[in-house]
Design a protein around this motif. Structure first.
Motif, short mmCIF file in Angstrom:
data_model
loop_
_atom_site.label_atom_id
_atom_site.label_comp_id
_atom_site.label_asym_id
_atom_site.label_seq_id
_atom_site.Cartn_x
_atom_site.Cartn_y
_atom_site.Cartn_z
N SER A 71 21.67 7.77 -4.37
CA SER A 71 21.87 6.16 -4.00
C SER A 71 22.94 6.03 -2.68
N CYS A 72 23.64 7.15 -2.38
CA CYS A 72 24.47 7.10 -1.27
C CYS A 72 23.81 7.33 0.04
N THR A 73 23.17 6.40 0.48
CA THR A 73 22.44 6.67 1.70
C THR A 73 23.15 6.70 3.06
N LYS A 74 22.73 7.13 4.00
CA LYS A 74 23.49 7.01 5.41
C LYS A 74 23.61 5.77 5.87
N ARG A 75 22.87 4.84 5.47
CA ARG A 75 22.94 3.51 6.09
C ARG A 75 24.22 2.69 5.19
N PHE A 76 24.22 3.04 3.91
CA PHE A 76 25.35 2.63 3.00
C PHE A 76 26.79 3.20 3.84
N LEU A 77 26.77 4.62 3.92
CA LEU A 77 27.99 5.18 4.37
C LEU A 77 28.32 4.45 5.77
N ALA A 78 27.49 4.23 6.63
CA ALA A 78 27.66 3.80 8.06
C ALA A 78 28.38 2.43 7.64
N VAL A 79 27.72 1.49 7.05
CA VAL A 79 28.31 0.07 6.76
C VAL A 79 29.72 0.22 6.01
N ASP A 80 29.91 1.20 5.04
CA ASP A 80 31.09 1.35 4.33
C ASP A 80 32.33 1.83 5.28
N LEU A 81 31.96 2.81 6.34
CA LEU A 81 33.08 3.10 7.13
C LEU A 81 33.19 1.99 8.00
N GLY A 82 32.31 0.96 8.38
CA GLY A 82 32.48 0.20 9.32
C GLY A 82 33.55 -0.96 8.67
N VAL A 83 33.38 -1.19 7.37
CA VAL A 83 34.15 -2.26 6.76
C VAL A 83 35.87 -1.78 6.68
N ALA A 84 35.78 -0.34 6.69
CA ALA A 84 37.19 0.24 6.89
C ALA A 84 37.76 0.37 8.16
N LEU A 85 36.96 0.44 9.06
CA LEU A 85 37.37 0.53 10.62
C LEU A 85 37.58 -0.79 11.13
N THR A 86 36.94 -1.91 10.47
CA THR A 86 37.28 -3.41 10.84
C THR A 86 38.43 -3.65 10.19
N GLY A 87 38.84 -3.30 9.07
CA GLY A 87 39.97 -3.60 8.53
C GLY A 87 41.26 -2.73 9.31
N ILE A 88 41.19 -1.76 9.70
CA ILE A 88 42.27 -1.27 10.44
C ILE A 88 42.31 -1.86 11.92
N LEU A 89 41.36 -2.10 12.52
CA LEU A 89 41.19 -2.83 13.69
C LEU A 89 41.88 -4.10 13.69
N LEU A 90 41.68 -4.79 12.51
CA LEU A 90 42.34 -6.14 12.26
C LEU A 90 43.75 -6.18 12.03
N THR A 91 44.21 -5.09 11.63
CA THR A 91 45.46 -5.27 11.07
C THR A 91 46.47 -5.70 12.25
N PRO A 92 46.42 -5.26 13.42
CA PRO A 92 47.64 -5.79 14.34
C PRO A 92 47.39 -7.25 14.67
N VAL A 93 46.07 -7.82 14.35
CA VAL A 93 45.96 -9.41 14.59
C VAL A 93 46.48 -9.99 13.31
N ALA A 94 46.30 -9.70 12.04
CA ALA A 94 46.72 -10.34 10.92
C ALA A 94 48.06 -10.16 10.49
#
Length: 417
Positions: A71-94
């Motif tokens: 069930s842990c597909t490549k597409r899911f992994l890409a989106v999941d990592l994107g959620v993590a990276l987005t949170g990291i990059l939003l940190t200096p803004v928030a």
């Protein structure tokens, strides 16, 4: 009764997926707790609240996705990592700038490690290294420069994920090797069982036809010659045999698959009357037909109980030993069967007054594919957890001692062997 197929699935990955599921939920709650505790340090708390709503919804909605590699597909992994990276990059803004400079936690905090670990469990250490690299770059970008804390955290995640990915790859290879070994063992045991049955019937008949045809002569001699050729060919096939290819799981994360054939312990009951569920039978009743003018049977006065399967195999081994007496000691040879009911084992001794077996003859016969003693006697005893010892002195006969461990609890000890 039809044989049953037992499927064994071995996987060390499933516990890792279950642990990852719990880790993602707990670290999501931890990240939200950090936000609540440090609310005053956020320059744009509404942005952080929006991110945590998305993070919580994503984490809870994707719990089934991290339940296994299928069930842990490549597409899911890409989106999941994107959620993590987005949170990291939003940190200096928030958050306030001073908190970023002081090395404060990012918005997803240690939840990011769960995304990287999913890459490690799914694809091994190379996937883990790729995800760790992206996380490291995102951390450096949000800090605006290299720092000791940033490098320390990135290296920690990188080393841990790569190590887990490597362990998963090794575990998969070990599972496949173990599955292959179990498959070979099962195939070998089945081949030996068939070889015993063939030796006790077909090969004995072919050997007899060869001897009688040669003795009679004429057209019977040609028939004997053909029977001898078929005996050699069949012995070669029995000695070599074929081992089927191991079954491999289509989904490697589910572990290696081994299919074994189970046979009922007592398909026809101890008396062959179709009664099932018997836990033991009297060995004396099975050995009684062997007694005759040239075979003396000595047995205890009381019943000698044995698990049905063990009793049948022990009886077949005794029959094979008597066949060897008739074949090698001559038609006039006498044999004695002694049954001893000891506290921890049942011992059956078959002794004859023949010429004995020359030294090295058994090894030579086994090398020629004549596996009567190796399979029909020793193989049977080995399969039921017993032992077979053969003692022969040229000119003084041969003695075969068959020992089977005592089973008094309905075959439980044999089943646990």
């Amino acid at each position: 009764m039809a044989r049953r197929e037992k499927v064994m699935r071995m996987s060390v990955e499933q516990p890792l997926w279950r642990a990852l599921t719990a880790y993602r939920v707990l670290t999501m709650l931890y990240a939200i707790g950090l936000f609540v505790a440090g609310y005053s340090a956020f320059a744009r708390p509404w942005l952080a609240v929006g991110y945590y709503v998305v993070l919580a919804a994503w984490t809870l909605a994707t719990v089934p996705k991290v339940s296994g590699a299928a069930s842990c597909t490549k597409r899911f992994l890409a989106v999941d990592l994107g959620v993590a990276l987005t949170g990291i990059l939003l940190t200096p803004v928030a958050v306030e700038h001073w908190r970023v400079v002081d090395g404060g936690p990012t918005l997803p905090s240690i939840w990011t490690a769960g995304s990287v670990l999913a890459f490690a469990i799914k694809g091994g250490w190379r996937w883990a290294a790729f995800a760790s690299l992206l996380v490291g770059v995102a951390n450096v970008v949000q800090r605006g420069a290299f720092s000791r804390d940033t490098v320390h955290n990135v290296l920690l995640v990188c080393i841990a994920s790569i190590a887990i990915g490597y362990v998963v790859e090794v575990a998969r290879a070990s599972e496949r090797t173990l599955a292959r070994a179990l498959e070979i063992e099962a195939a070998t045991r089945e081949r030996e069982r068939l070889a015993r049955d063939i030796h006790d019937s077909v090969l004995q008949v072919l050997a007899m036809v060869q001897r009688r045809g040669t003795a009679i002569g004429g057209e019977a001699a040609e028939l004997g010659r053909m029977a001898g050729e078929q005996e050699v060919a069949l012995r070669t096939l029995v000695a070599g045999g074929l081992i089927p290819t191991s079954y491999a799981s289509e989904d490697a994360s589910q572990g290696a698959v081994v299919r074994l054939v189970e046979e009922p312990d007592d398909p026809e009951g101890p008396d062959g009357d179709g009664t099932t569920g018997a836990t033991s039978c009297d060995l004396r009743l099975l050995l009684a037909p062997f007694a005759g003018s040239k075979v003396t049977l000595s047995e205890p006065g009381a019943a000698v109980p044995l698990a049905p399967h063990a009793a049948r195999e022990l009886t077949a081994a005794v029959g094979a030993a008597l066949d060897n007496v008739r074949k090698h000691a001559g038609p006039d040879a006498r044999a004695w069967i002694l049954v001893e009911d000891e506290p921890d084992a049942v011992v059956v001794t078959v002794r004859d007054d023949g010429p004995g077996i020359p030294e090295g003859r058994l090894a030579q016969a086994e090398g020629e594919g004549r596996l009567g003693v190796a399979l029909s006697i020793r193989g049977r005893l080995r399969d039921i957890g017993g032992t077979a010892e053969l003692i022969s002195v040229p000119g003084q006969g041969t003695e075969v001692e068959l020992s089977v461990p005592r089973v008094r609890d309905g075959g439980k000890a044999e089943a646990e062997r």
